[in-house]
Scaffold this active site. Structure first.
Site, short mmCIF file in Angstrom:
data_model
loop_
_atom_site.label_atom_id
_atom_site.label_comp_id
_atom_site.label_asym_id
_atom_site.label_seq_id
_atom_site.Cartn_x
_atom_site.Cartn_y
_atom_site.Cartn_z
N ASP A 36 0.93 -1.07 0.36
CA ASP A 36 -0.02 0.13 -0.09
C ASP A 36 0.61 1.33 0.01
O ASP A 36 2.02 1.22 0.36
CB ASP A 36 -0.73 0.01 1.15
CG ASP A 36 -2.19 0.98 1.06
OD1 ASP A 36 -2.33 1.33 -0.30
OD2 ASP A 36 -2.57 1.22 2.07
N ASN A 84 -11.13 -2.67 -5.58
CA ASN A 84 -10.23 -1.75 -6.08
C ASN A 84 -10.89 -1.18 -7.68
O ASN A 84 -10.59 -0.13 -8.18
CB ASN A 84 -8.98 -2.07 -6.36
CG ASN A 84 -8.04 -2.00 -5.37
OD1 ASN A 84 -6.99 -2.87 -5.05
ND2 ASN A 84 -8.30 -0.89 -4.28
#
Ligand code: IPE
Ligand code: IPE
Ligand code: MG
Length: 269
Positions: A36, A84
């Site tokens: 991330d 996502n």
């Protein structure tokens, strides 16, 4: 640091042998990583988010190489979640095209390093070209005896758990399975990760303290290491730090010291 993210100087150009502070007998059998912070890495440099994703690929390559060299048998990386798809269409298509480019470019090196690659998730929703490349990469590396490298692509743990429940229900409905034959081992065998041990160590970069729908079943007893480092910057020194943190943990699995010692003695030859 250069605005284009030249490698940081905090590590000397890598020796790949195991750093002396780490105990080779206490390495995790499986590392999971939530990669991330690509967007923030790019934003910090006033670059488009896509540049962060591009640099993130380099960090992943570094990690695969290091895990191979340091004899960590399995690595599972979160590349694209079922959530996502909620990102702008431009970013989603960039990521899909990036996965295609990287697979094409890296497959030979993966072969040479004897890596066995698999892609975990609902792959049917991916672009057809990517699906074909994934099938070919999976097939051509299936017999490799190096690190097991899982790339979670269109992966969500809740969707994985629902799929497992549905697959078991089909077996029960067809009469091949009795409900009371469903135990933890059989359930785990229905997950995308079937065959790999549960991760011992979860690394999340960019300082976020959450799981984001990753490996909810498999992480039951993983040690969590969260670092502020943004994914494209994650390097050898950061992996070493995560492993040192891991090796410093006392893992009890619900037992207490005394019973753990007894179990260890009874396992001694
Ligand atoms: C992780 O980086 C990569 C993917 C989720 C594909 P992000 O893109 O989430 O980066 P941040 O969190 O916005 O910085
Ligand atoms: C998790 O990161 C998914 C991947 C790394 C692929 P996100 O950036 O999507 O997670 P949230 O939205 O911060 O929870
Ligand atoms: Mg993020």
């Amino acid at each position: 640091m250069s605005p284009f993210g030249e490698p940081r100087t905090k590590t000397l150009p890598g020796t790949l042998s195991l750093p002396s502070g780490l105990d080779s007998r206490r390495m995790p059998a499986h590392i999971a990583v939530i990669m991330d912070g690509n967007g923030r890495w790019a934003q910090q440099r006033s670059l488009p988010r896509m540049m962060g994703h591009q640099r993130g690929v380099e960090a992943l390559k570094r990690l695969v190489r290091l895990c191979g060299a340091w004899r960590i048998p399995a690595l599972t990386a979160y590349a694209f979640s079922t959530e996502n798809w909620r990102r702008p269409e431009e970013e989603v298509s960039f990521l899909m095209a990036l996965f295609e480019r990287v697979l094409e470019r890296e497959i030979r090196e993966l072969q040479e390093a004897r890596v066995r690659i698999r892609f975990l998730g609902d792959l049917d929703a991916l672009p057809l070209q990517l699906q074909a490349q994934i099938a070919e990469a999976t097939r051509s590396t299936a017999d490799n005896d190096g690190i097991h490298f899982n790339v979670c692509t269109n992966y969500g743990a809740r969707s994985e758990l629902v799929r497992a429940a549905r697959r078991l229900a089909v077996e029960v409905q067809s009469g091949h399975l009795q409900p009371d034959q469903i135990d933890e081992t059989r359930f785990a065998g229905m997950l995308h990760t079937a065959g790999d041990p549960d991760p011992d160590l979860l690394i999340r970069t960019s300082g976020e303290f959450r799981i984001s729908n990753f490996l909810l079943w498999q992480l039951a007893y993983a040690e969590l290491h969260i670092t502020d480092v943004l994914w494209p910057d994650f390097d050898q020194a950061d992996l070493e730090e995560a492993l040192l943190d891991f090796q410093g943990r006392k893992r009890r699995f619900g037992a207490v010291e005394a019973t753990l010692n007894l179990e260890a003695e009874s396992n001694d030859p």
